[in-house]
Design a protein around this motif. Structure first.
Motif, PDB file in Angstrom:
ATOM      1  N   THR A   1       7.291 -34.761  12.961  1.00 37.55           N
ATOM      2  CA  THR A   1       8.508 -34.494  13.710  1.00 37.55           C
ATOM      3  C   THR A   1       9.385 -33.547  12.919  1.00 37.55           C
ATOM      4  O   THR A   1       9.536 -33.707  11.705  1.00 37.55           O
ATOM      5  CB  THR A   1       9.282 -35.806  13.940  1.00 37.55           C
ATOM      6  N   LYS A   2       9.937 -32.569  13.617  1.00 39.40           N
ATOM      7  CA  LYS A   2      10.784 -31.599  12.931  1.00 39.40           C
ATOM      8  C   LYS A   2      12.083 -32.270  12.463  1.00 39.40           C
ATOM      9  O   LYS A   2      12.665 -33.075  13.180  1.00 39.40           O
ATOM     10  CB  LYS A   2      11.104 -30.452  13.893  1.00 39.40           C
ATOM     11  N   VAL A   3      12.504 -31.928  11.245  1.00 45.06           N
ATOM     12  CA  VAL A   3      13.707 -32.525  10.686  1.00 45.06           C
ATOM     13  C   VAL A   3      14.797 -31.463  10.621  1.00 45.06           C
ATOM     14  O   VAL A   3      14.734 -30.563   9.783  1.00 45.06           O
ATOM     15  CB  VAL A   3      13.453 -33.059   9.272  1.00 45.06           C
ATOM     16  N   PRO A   4      15.805 -31.538  11.479  1.00 47.32           N
ATOM     17  CA  PRO A   4      16.917 -30.595  11.331  1.00 47.32           C
ATOM     18  C   PRO A   4      17.726 -30.970  10.097  1.00 47.32           C
ATOM     19  O   PRO A   4      17.836 -32.153   9.778  1.00 47.32           O
ATOM     20  CB  PRO A   4      17.744 -30.825  12.615  1.00 47.32           C
ATOM     21  N   PRO A   5      18.299 -29.998   9.391  1.00 49.01           N
ATOM     22  CA  PRO A   5      19.100 -30.318   8.209  1.00 49.01           C
ATOM     23  C   PRO A   5      20.246 -31.260   8.572  1.00 49.01           C
ATOM     24  O   PRO A   5      20.867 -31.119   9.617  1.00 49.01           O
ATOM     25  CB  PRO A   5      19.630 -28.961   7.764  1.00 49.01           C
ATOM     26  N   GLY A   6      20.477 -32.235   7.725  1.00 46.09           N
ATOM     27  CA  GLY A   6      21.591 -33.145   7.955  1.00 46.09           C
ATOM     28  C   GLY A   6      21.236 -34.356   8.786  1.00 46.09           C
ATOM     29  O   GLY A   6      22.054 -35.255   8.940  1.00 46.09           O
ATOM     30  N   THR A   7      20.028 -34.397   9.320  1.00 44.00           N
ATOM     31  CA  THR A   7      19.644 -35.563  10.118  1.00 44.00           C
ATOM     32  C   THR A   7      19.102 -36.649   9.192  1.00 44.00           C
ATOM     33  O   THR A   7      18.256 -36.360   8.352  1.00 44.00           O
ATOM     34  CB  THR A   7      18.546 -35.177  11.118  1.00 44.00           C
ATOM     35  N   PRO A   8      19.603 -37.867   9.296  1.00 37.65           N
ATOM     36  CA  PRO A   8      19.127 -38.907   8.383  1.00 37.65           C
ATOM     37  C   PRO A   8      17.703 -39.371   8.699  1.00 37.65           C
ATOM     38  O   PRO A   8      17.358 -39.593   9.863  1.00 37.65           O
ATOM     39  CB  PRO A   8      20.132 -40.044   8.579  1.00 37.65           C
ATOM     40  N   ILE A   9      16.910 -39.494   7.667  1.00 32.75           N
ATOM     41  CA  ILE A   9      15.583 -40.104   7.777  1.00 32.75           C
ATOM     42  C   ILE A   9      15.710 -41.462   7.110  1.00 32.75           C
ATOM     43  O   ILE A   9      16.139 -41.546   5.957  1.00 32.75           O
ATOM     44  CB  ILE A   9      14.528 -39.278   7.032  1.00 32.75           C
ATOM     45  N   ARG A  10      15.360 -42.524   7.846  1.00 30.28           N
ATOM     46  CA  ARG A  10      15.548 -43.846   7.274  1.00 30.28           C
ATOM     47  C   ARG A  10      14.205 -44.500   6.965  1.00 30.28           C
ATOM     48  O   ARG A  10      13.307 -44.530   7.802  1.00 30.28           O
ATOM     49  CB  ARG A  10      16.346 -44.719   8.242  1.00 30.28           C
ATOM     50  N   ILE A  11      14.074 -44.992   5.767  1.00 25.85           N
ATOM     51  CA  ILE A  11      12.893 -45.751   5.361  1.00 25.85           C
ATOM     52  C   ILE A  11      13.400 -47.047   4.759  1.00 25.85           C
ATOM     53  O   ILE A  11      13.981 -47.050   3.679  1.00 25.85           O
ATOM     54  CB  ILE A  11      12.070 -44.974   4.317  1.00 25.85           C
ATOM     55  N   GLY A  12      13.244 -48.144   5.470  1.00 29.33           N
ATOM     56  CA  GLY A  12      13.812 -49.397   4.983  1.00 29.33           C
ATOM     57  C   GLY A  12      15.313 -49.247   4.829  1.00 29.33           C
ATOM     58  O   GLY A  12      16.021 -48.892   5.764  1.00 29.33           O
ATOM     59  N   LYS A  13      15.796 -49.472   3.601  1.00 29.69           N
ATOM     60  CA  LYS A  13      17.236 -49.357   3.373  1.00 29.69           C
ATOM     61  C   LYS A  13      17.602 -47.994   2.789  1.00 29.69           C
ATOM     62  O   LYS A  13      18.750 -47.760   2.423  1.00 29.69           O
ATOM     63  CB  LYS A  13      17.678 -50.456   2.400  1.00 29.69           C
ATOM     64  N   THR A  14      16.597 -47.157   2.635  1.00 25.22           N
ATOM     65  CA  THR A  14      16.846 -45.865   2.032  1.00 25.22           C
ATOM     66  C   THR A  14      17.057 -44.822   3.126  1.00 25.22           C
ATOM     67  O   THR A  14      16.300 -44.793   4.101  1.00 25.22           O
ATOM     68  CB  THR A  14      15.642 -45.466   1.164  1.00 25.22           C
ATOM     69  N   VAL A  15      18.071 -44.010   2.959  1.00 29.85           N
ATOM     70  CA  VAL A  15      18.336 -42.948   3.925  1.00 29.85           C
ATOM     71  C   VAL A  15      18.285 -41.608   3.193  1.00 29.85           C
ATOM     72  O   VAL A  15      18.864 -41.450   2.125  1.00 29.85           O
ATOM     73  CB  VAL A  15      19.701 -43.136   4.607  1.00 29.85           C
ATOM     74  N   ILE A  16      17.563 -40.684   3.803  1.00 33.26           N
ATOM     75  CA  ILE A  16      17.325 -39.397   3.161  1.00 33.26           C
ATOM     76  C   ILE A  16      17.797 -38.301   4.107  1.00 33.26           C
ATOM     77  O   ILE A  16      17.652 -38.427   5.329  1.00 33.26           O
ATOM     78  CB  ILE A  16      15.820 -39.242   2.873  1.00 33.26           C
ATOM     79  N   GLU A  17      18.360 -37.261   3.558  1.00 32.36           N
ATOM     80  CA  GLU A  17      18.754 -36.117   4.391  1.00 32.36           C
ATOM     81  C   GLU A  17      18.271 -34.839   3.741  1.00 32.36           C
ATOM     82  O   GLU A  17      18.178 -34.744   2.527  1.00 32.36           O
ATOM     83  CB  GLU A  17      20.287 -36.048   4.486  1.00 32.36           C
ATOM     84  N   LEU A  18      18.008 -33.867   4.563  1.00 27.19           N
ATOM     85  CA  LEU A  18      17.750 -32.526   4.044  1.00 27.19           C
ATOM     86  C   LEU A  18      19.060 -31.760   4.107  1.00 27.19           C
ATOM     87  O   LEU A  18      19.780 -31.831   5.087  1.00 27.19           O
ATOM     88  CB  LEU A  18      16.687 -31.806   4.872  1.00 27.19           C
ATOM     89  N   ARG A  19      19.374 -31.035   3.066  1.00 22.91           N
ATOM     90  CA  ARG A  19      20.626 -30.270   3.023  1.00 22.91           C
ATOM     91  C   ARG A  19      20.311 -28.806   2.799  1.00 22.91           C
ATOM     92  O   ARG A  19      19.376 -28.482   2.075  1.00 22.91           O
ATOM     93  CB  ARG A  19      21.508 -30.763   1.871  1.00 22.91           C
ATOM     94  N   THR A  20      21.075 -27.982   3.389  1.00 29.55           N
ATOM     95  CA  THR A  20      20.863 -26.548   3.163  1.00 29.55           C
ATOM     96  C   THR A  20      21.635 -26.108   1.938  1.00 29.55           C
ATOM     97  O   THR A  20      22.603 -26.716   1.567  1.00 29.55           O
ATOM     98  CB  THR A  20      21.321 -25.724   4.356  1.00 29.55           C
TER      99      THR A  20
END
Lengths: 158, 532
Positions: A139-158
């Motif tokens: 799935t395409k990840v737009p920058p700034g969209t949170p990806i959640r894995i369990g309690k961890t949240v990850i974002e891509l930043r420009t």
């Protein structure tokens, strides 16, 4: 050897021995307040590794440049993106080793295709969520969209 | 260090079952204002401490010679210099191959070794005097042979630092190490007694005039094996079973690995009649499982089954009965059966607080006073105060290893460093506990001090491994412009792992200092700046 000299040298030797112990303890003490797992960084040296990025992409001018953990045990962690895929999971060889009860050994992969980054679940037990939707295929990840894995949240930043 | 409250809280909220407790505090609590101090390599301090150790050793030698009415010659100074040169070479190797390694470990080992050498030499003098008085030929000097072993040990030390550039490569050979370790551990049991038995303990391999104790090497190989095994199979040990008395007990079916270790330990106890090796082996297993799982129930179960096994061995094995009898009442038969233990106790009593002075006591009255009973020799001549200093030095080495385990990023490194630290600590406990009558006496060598090649060589390999891990733990990420020389060919397991993790900010960080840490100590690509 005269008795007096014997007594004196005996005490002097013990003093010397303990002096060594204290010297060693002093070194240890100075170390206590220093960093253990963390390493000091030289601020503002990030641009220097531009050479590692793919030249055709102009250092990722258009795409995201970094992955940042915004929540969870690793909050604050940042990984510079340089075109290589990022592996997420509890496995030791993951790019980001997750200390998360709900993460699988090899949980998800974030990889680049063209200028876009895609997240892909690697058959994890508890799933990977992009924003609020469960990720099934790449799935395409737009920058700034949170990806959640369990309690961890990850974002891509420009 | 990790503040206990914080560590345990972290372990509970984010750790839970299946997470190595030691993994998280290292990132979390270590953030202090003086982060930059870690950048210095501290090699200068190591050299300084080594020189100090050489001074103390030379001083000890001078005292021994003076008290034994030997001529004080310049040779003593040369011996001190030779000792310093030997360790300076090791220091140069550390500087070159592991520049960020812990600065305290090597000097402590060097001092223990130096004092051990002096004591061995002192007992050589006493033996020679005895032989002369009886008209026997003077026996060979053990000290010279020990120096040869020391040289070999330091050569291996350098080789390990040189060849093992990244401790994680060892994880790949985990099962090989485990197999070889088990073979080494079990080999003396199946060899004929003529080749393997000395003073009743079948823990030797003697070929020609040289005897080695393979168990000393096995302990390191097995530590490597357990570290890699526990990293791979940790889930096996953390599956929750019943909760009893506030402890989470494992399910009975998950006990298999521990039972296998128990069978091996009991086999060593029965077939090699050596409680020390057995206790050490099982102690390493238990402590590493505990480090990996943070469950005290494993330790409890382990101690109970080991106690039961040892009790059974005491019931059936004569030699163990003799040792236990000597332990329970060291003065029951001071003329023969408990002669050694009781003489050791008398020796230490003679020493008292301050000791008789180096070279002024009679440590040679105790059989094996330069090997298994070197603690009583030191206790007699340097007293309780000196002996405590020596034990503290062991403590320092051990705690530095555990500290390394806290600091290093990868799980294998954590378990390896902790396991090696525990190995050393348990060995010292077995030896010291044996001579002071805390546990039944066993024929183990005091690390670095006792006369005995295998122990010395193996312990220098151990120190080299700990230094290797501590180098990885303390190496600042910004130093990658100067990669470990020749380290390039050791690739991480996957190229994916080459990406770098950087900490930009985190709540509670002092002043938002930018700190950066690679994923589990991964070497990151060269950067523009050099730190040296």
């Amino acid at each position: 050897m005269p008795e007096l000299v014997l007594q004196l040298t005996r005490a002097a030797f013990l003093a010397l021995l303990w002096l060594f112990v204290f010297a060693a303890l002093r070194v240890v003490r100075s170390d206590l307040y220093a960093a253990s797992g963390l390493r000091a960084a030289v601020p503002g040296r990030r641009p220097s590794k531009g050479g590692a990025a793919k030249p055709g992409r102009g250092g990722g001018r258009s795409g995201p440049k970094a992955l940042i953990v915004t929540a969870g045990a690793l909050a604050g962690t940042r990984i510079a993106l340089d075109g290589r895929p990022i592996m997420l999971g509890r496995a030791d060889d993951s790019t980001l080793v997750l200390d998360d009860d709900y993460a699988s050994t090899r949980h998800a992969r974030i990889s680049q295709s063209g200028d876009d980054w895609y997240v892909e679940d690697l058959g994890s037990t508890n799933g990977t969520y992009l924003d609020r939707n469960k990720v099934s295929g790449p799935t395409k990840v737009p920058p700034g969209t949170p990806i959640r894995i369990g309690k961890t949240v990850i974002e891509l930043r420009t | 260090m990790v503040r206990p409250a914080q560590a345990s809280r972290a372990g509970r909220t984010t750790g839970g079952p299946g997470v190595n407790p030691a993994e998280m505090p290292a990132d979390r609590t270590a953030l202090r204002p003086v982060v930059a101090a870690a950048v210095s390599t501290r090699r200068g301090i190591e050299l300084l401490l080594l020189a100090f150790a050489a001074v103390i050793t030379t001083g000890a030698l001078v005292l021994v010679e003076a008290n034994q009415n030997q001529e004080l010659t310049l040779t003593l100074l040369y011996l001190g210099l030779a000792y310093l040169a030997l360790f300076a070479a090791a220091h140069v190797a550390v500087r070159r191959f592991a520049p960020y390694a812990d600065p305290v470990i090597l000097p402590c080992a060097a001092l223990l070794n130096g004092l051990g050498l002096v004591m061995i030499h002192r007992i050589d003098l006493a033996k020679a005097a005895n032989a002369l008085a009886r008209g026997n030929p003077v026996p060979d000097a053990d000290a010279l042979r020990q120096i040869a072993w020391l040289t070999l040990g330091l050569v291996l030390f350098v080789v390990v630092l040189w060849r093992v550039r990244d401790h994680r490569t060892l994880a790949r050979y985990g099962y090989t190490a485990g197999f070889v370790g088990l073979v080494l551990l079990g080999l003396p049991a199946v060899l004929p007694s003529a080749l393997s038995e000395v003073n009743g303990a079948k823990i030797w391999i003697r070929v020609g005039g040289v005897g080695i104790q393979p168990g000393e090497f096995a302990k390191i190989l097995l530590t490597v094996f357990f570290a890699s095994f526990l990293v791979a199979k940790r889930d096996l040990f953390t599956t929750a079973g019943k909760h009893v008395l506030g402890m989470t007990f494992p399910r009975p079916r998950d006990l298999a690995p521990l039972l296998i270790a128990w069978v091996v330990a009991m086999g060593v106890l029965v077939f090699e009649s050596d409680l020390g090796t057995s206790l050490m082996f099982f102690g390493i297993v238990l402590s590493m499982i505990y480090v990996a799982t943070e469950r005290s129930s494993w330790v409890l179960i382990g101690l109970v089954i080991f106690g039961a096994g040892a009790f059974a061995a005491w019931t059936f094995v004569d030699r163990v009965q003799v040792r236990v009898a000597a332990w329970l009442d060291p003065l029951s038969d001071p003329a023969s059966a408990t002669y050694q233990v009781s003489q050791g106790l008398f020796g230490m009593a003679t020493g008292g607080m301050l000791g008789t002075g180096l070279g002024a006591g009679r440590p040679d009255l105790v059989p094996l006073s330069s090997t298994d009973f070197i603690f009583t020799s030191m206790g007699e001549e340097t007293g309780l105060i000196g002996l405590m200093a020596l034990l503290l030095l062991y403590c320092l080495i051990s705690t530095r290893a555990l500290r390394t385990a806290l600091a290093v990023r990868d799980t294998f490194g954590k378990l390896l460093a902790a396991g090696l630290g525990f190995t050393l600590a348990i060995q010292v406990f077995v030896v010291a506990g044996g001579v002071i009558g805390l546990i039944p006496n066993t024929g183990q060598a005091a690390p670095f001090m006792s006369y005995g090649g295998s122990s010395l060589v193996a312990n220098y390999v151990l120190v080299a491994l700990v230094l290797r891990v501590s180098d990885a733990a303390r190496r600042p990420a910004s130093d990658k412009s100067r990669p470990e020389p020749g380290a390039a060919p050791t690739p991480p397991r996957t190229p994916l792992a080459e990406a770098h993790t950087e900490m930009v900010s985190r709540s509670g960080a002092a002043g938002g200092a930018e700190v950066d840490t690679p994923p589990h100590g991964q070497p990151t690509p060269p950067r523009g700046r050099s730190r040296e």
